[in-house]
Design an enzyme around this catalytic site. Structure first.
Site, PDB file in Angstrom:
ATOM      1  N   ARG A  88      -2.619   8.069   8.604  1.00  0.00           N
ATOM      2  CA  ARG A  88      -3.413   8.688   7.545  1.00  0.00           C
ATOM      3  C   ARG A  88      -4.400   7.654   7.017  1.00  0.00           C
ATOM      4  NH1 ARG A  88      -2.307   8.917   1.573  1.00  0.00           N
ATOM      5  NH2 ARG A  88      -3.744  10.470   0.760  1.00  0.00           N
ATOM      6  N   HIS A 132     -10.757   9.218  -1.258  1.00  0.00           N
ATOM      7  CA  HIS A 132      -9.748   8.323  -1.836  1.00  0.00           C
ATOM      8  C   HIS A 132     -10.480   7.383  -2.787  1.00  0.00           C
ATOM      9  CE1 HIS A 132      -5.461   6.719  -1.015  1.00  0.00           C
ATOM     10  NE2 HIS A 132      -5.914   6.022  -2.041  1.00  0.00           N
ATOM     11  N   GLU A 177      -4.792  12.128  -4.924  1.00  0.00           N
ATOM     12  CA  GLU A 177      -4.343  11.860  -6.288  1.00  0.00           C
ATOM     13  C   GLU A 177      -5.411  12.114  -7.355  1.00  0.00           C
ATOM     14  OE1 GLU A 177      -2.522   7.992  -6.578  1.00  0.00           O
ATOM     15  OE2 GLU A 177      -0.999   8.464  -5.086  1.00  0.00           O
ATOM     16  N   ASN A 305       2.473  12.088  -2.764  1.00  0.00           N
ATOM     17  CA  ASN A 305       2.653  10.641  -2.874  1.00  0.00           C
ATOM     18  C   ASN A 305       3.727  10.407  -3.921  1.00  0.00           C
ATOM     19  OD1 ASN A 305       0.453  10.675  -1.201  1.00  0.00           O
ATOM     20  ND2 ASN A 305      -0.969   9.754  -2.655  1.00  0.00           N
ATOM     21  N   TYR A 307       6.314   7.465  -5.685  1.00  0.00           N
ATOM     22  CA  TYR A 307       6.685   6.051  -5.814  1.00  0.00           C
ATOM     23  C   TYR A 307       7.866   5.803  -6.744  1.00  0.00           C
ATOM     24  CZ  TYR A 307       2.537   4.785  -3.220  1.00  0.00           C
ATOM     25  OH  TYR A 307       1.619   4.648  -2.223  1.00  0.00           O
ATOM     26  N   GLU A 380       2.412   9.356   0.983  1.00  0.00           N
ATOM     27  CA  GLU A 380       2.515   7.944   0.592  1.00  0.00           C
ATOM     28  C   GLU A 380       3.882   7.707  -0.019  1.00  0.00           C
ATOM     29  OE1 GLU A 380      -0.473   6.283  -2.041  1.00  0.00           O
ATOM     30  OE2 GLU A 380      -2.077   7.284  -0.944  1.00  0.00           O
TER      31      GLU A 380
HETATM   32  C1  FCB Z   1      -1.470   5.166  -4.803  1.00  0.00           C
HETATM   33  C2  FCB Z   1      -2.817   5.108  -4.131  1.00  0.00           C
HETATM   34  C3  FCB Z   1      -2.899   4.084  -3.028  1.00  0.00           C
HETATM   35  C4  FCB Z   1      -2.164   2.814  -3.384  1.00  0.00           C
HETATM   36  C5  FCB Z   1      -0.774   3.119  -3.857  1.00  0.00           C
HETATM   37  C6  FCB Z   1       0.047   1.919  -4.188  1.00  0.00           C
HETATM   38  O1  FCB Z   1      -1.617   5.685  -6.083  1.00  0.00           O
HETATM   39  O2  FCB Z   1      -3.150   6.363  -3.591  1.00  0.00           O
HETATM   40  O3  FCB Z   1      -4.256   3.865  -2.730  1.00  0.00           O
HETATM   41  O4  FCB Z   1      -2.883   2.103  -4.297  1.00  0.00           O
HETATM   42  O5  FCB Z   1      -0.818   3.956  -4.984  1.00  0.00           O
END
Ligand code: FCB
Length: 479
Positions: A88, A132, A177, A305, A307, A380
């Site tokens: 990607r 992006h 995002e 995405n 985290y 992500e």
């Molecule tokens: C996300 C972004 C990516 C990167 C990660 C850690 O929010 O999409 O570009 O910075 O975080």
């Protein structure tokens, strides 16, 4: 590069993914390409932003970044070595369409054609993200995302690129995002263009979603055999205590981070409670008749995405975010600025982000339960740690490896629970320019020595390659 000693390891996965599961890794144009003034590329808001003192840690810029523009062949070779089935990456709007208008720049397009050719020749499926965060500066000068016209400009650009490459690229994502692009770009000012205008940031969010919808409509009308989706960053959100104030904090943060985007994209309306909070910040008259239908234009998949988890407090003077910005910035939580982000007591990555794969489980099951069934992809997921090259020439990033292993196991259990999850992209393939943190945070599976541009496969990369080869995960503690 180090070689992996597999002799002593059990070669049987204890978790096996379905055949056809997408094993990918992700990057984005501005974070890796460099070559900011080559082949007719025009200026983006990030080129402008990095030159403003105090915006990026240590004054880093991405003029060279990791020089992927010139090294893409070597980088594809690394992807091949890892056995990735998909990659990607994003396309740079200012490279493809000078100043965000007019015909596509043939030299910019040529770069992406060569990259796609290289990927296809290596048997790696290209997954393209059209935006992006690198808005052409000329469009920011004309008002940026708070201006409705930017949505139309994006749809023009997206349809032109889709027409040019839609015969060879099957999987497309519109905007990455929108939460970050709107609220970090226009409310907190942590990201380009660095504006701190809460009311304008709500307009930006709406126009980013509208841009997505207009692009989906335009691309779809071309009748190509492609799959189109959008990427959202979702969080699990929990209350710090069982108090009413903390539950209301969850409602607000979940509302602005998750439901604002999911309800609009998948259900065709904004959540009433969020609109009511936001209407106290500014007039919402920019939401026009027909916009919500456009935003909810049917998509083929949702890219997620993920985290971390937020633990929030509505108590006055609640603790400051554990994941504070690296530079002087305001609050991105428009209308809910007083909410505190408290430490939930979990281990944290180098970003200060709490490691919690149960949050990913929650997010995935919620999507399956509360929204119309749609294929899902983790576009992500990953972690920054302070990696070091050891004297043996390796990078023993045990924590990243464990992070990705845990999150992949969660993906697997979600699939078992019936969630239509098709694939996983690790963020990131390689260390790169981490926005306001510059080169200070490393997310890569592959280490990049910035002065020499040497690439070194970290232990996580070698482990990921082995997992792809096995189609599953070995029990790490059994080694
Ligand atoms: C996300 C972004 C990516 C990167 C990660 C850690 O929010 O999409 O570009 O910075 O975080």
């Amino acid at each position: 590069m180090t070689t992996h000693d597999t002799k002593t390891k059990v070669d049987t996965p204890d978790v096996t993914f379905p055949t056809g599961f997408v094993w990918g890794a992700a990057t984005s144009a501005y974070q890796i390409e460099g070559a900011v003034a080559e082949d007719g590329r025009s200026v983006s808001i990030w080129d402008t932003f990095v030159r403003q003192p105090g915006r990026v840690l240590d004054g880093d810029d991405a003029d060279v970044a990791i020089d992927h523009y010139h090294r893409y062949r070597d980088d594809v070779r690394i992807m091949s070595e890892l056995g990735l089935t998909a990659y990607r990456f994003s396309m740079s709007w200012p490279r493809l369409q000078v100043d965000g208008k007019g015909p596509l720049n043939p030299r910019g397009l040529d770069f992406y054609k060569r990259l796609v050719d290289e990927l296809l020749a290596a048997g790696i499926d290209p997954w393209v993200t059209l935006y992006h965060w690198d808005l052409p500066q000329a469009l920011e000068d004309a008002g940026g995302w708070p201006s409705r016209d930017t949505s139309k400009r994006f749809a023009d650009y997206a349809t032109a690129v889709h027409a040019a490459l839609g015969d060879r690229v099957r999987n497309w994502s519109t905007v990455n995002e929108p939460w970050c692009a709107a609220f970090l770009g226009y409310a907190s000012g942590e990201h380009a263009p660095g504006r701190r205008e809460p009311a304008a940031s709500i307009e930006a969010a709406h126009h980013l979603l509208l841009a997505h919808g207009l692009a989906v409509e335009g691309m779809r009308a071309q009748g190509l055999q492609t799959r189109i989706g959008g990427s959202v960053n979702l969080y699990a959100v929990s209350p710090a205590t069982s108090s009413e104030a903390d539950h209301d904090a969850v409602r607000r943060i979940d509302g602005l981070q998750n439901r604002f985007f999911l309800d609009s994209l998948l259900l065709g309306h904004y959540p009433e409670d969020v609109l009511s909070d936001l209407s106290k910040v500014g007039d919402l008259g920019f939401i026009k008749d027909g916009d919500m239908e456009t935003i909810a234009a049917p998509i083929d998949m949702l890219l997620i995405n993920y985290y971390s988890r937020f633990t929030v407090s509505g108590a006055p003077g609640g603790a400051v975010s554990a994941a504070a910005a690296p530079t002087d910035a305001g609050s991105p939580w428009v209308g809910s600025e007083s909410i505190g982000f408290v430490n939930g007591g979990r281990p944290v990555t180098a970003m200060g982000w709490e490691v919690d794969d149960t949050g990913l489980h929650e997010v995935l099951l919620r999507l399956a339960a509360e929204y119309p069934a749609i294929p899902l992809v983790i576009s992500e997921n990953g972690a920054a740690y302070d990696d070091e090259v050891t004297p043996d020439g390796a990078v023993h990033d045990t924590e990243r490896l464990a992070y990705i292993d845990a999150h992949l196991r969660t993906c697997h259990s979600a699939i078992e629970a019936g969630v239509p999850l098709e694939g996983y992209f690790a963020w990131s393939l390689m260390d790169n320019f981490e926005w306001a943190w510059g080169y200070g945070k490393r997310f890569g599976l592959v280490y990049v020595d910035y002065p020499t541009q040497e690439r070194i496969l970290k232990d996580s990369a070698l482990w990921y390659a082995e997992s792809i080869r096995l189609g599953g995960l070995r029990n790490l503690s059994a080694q």
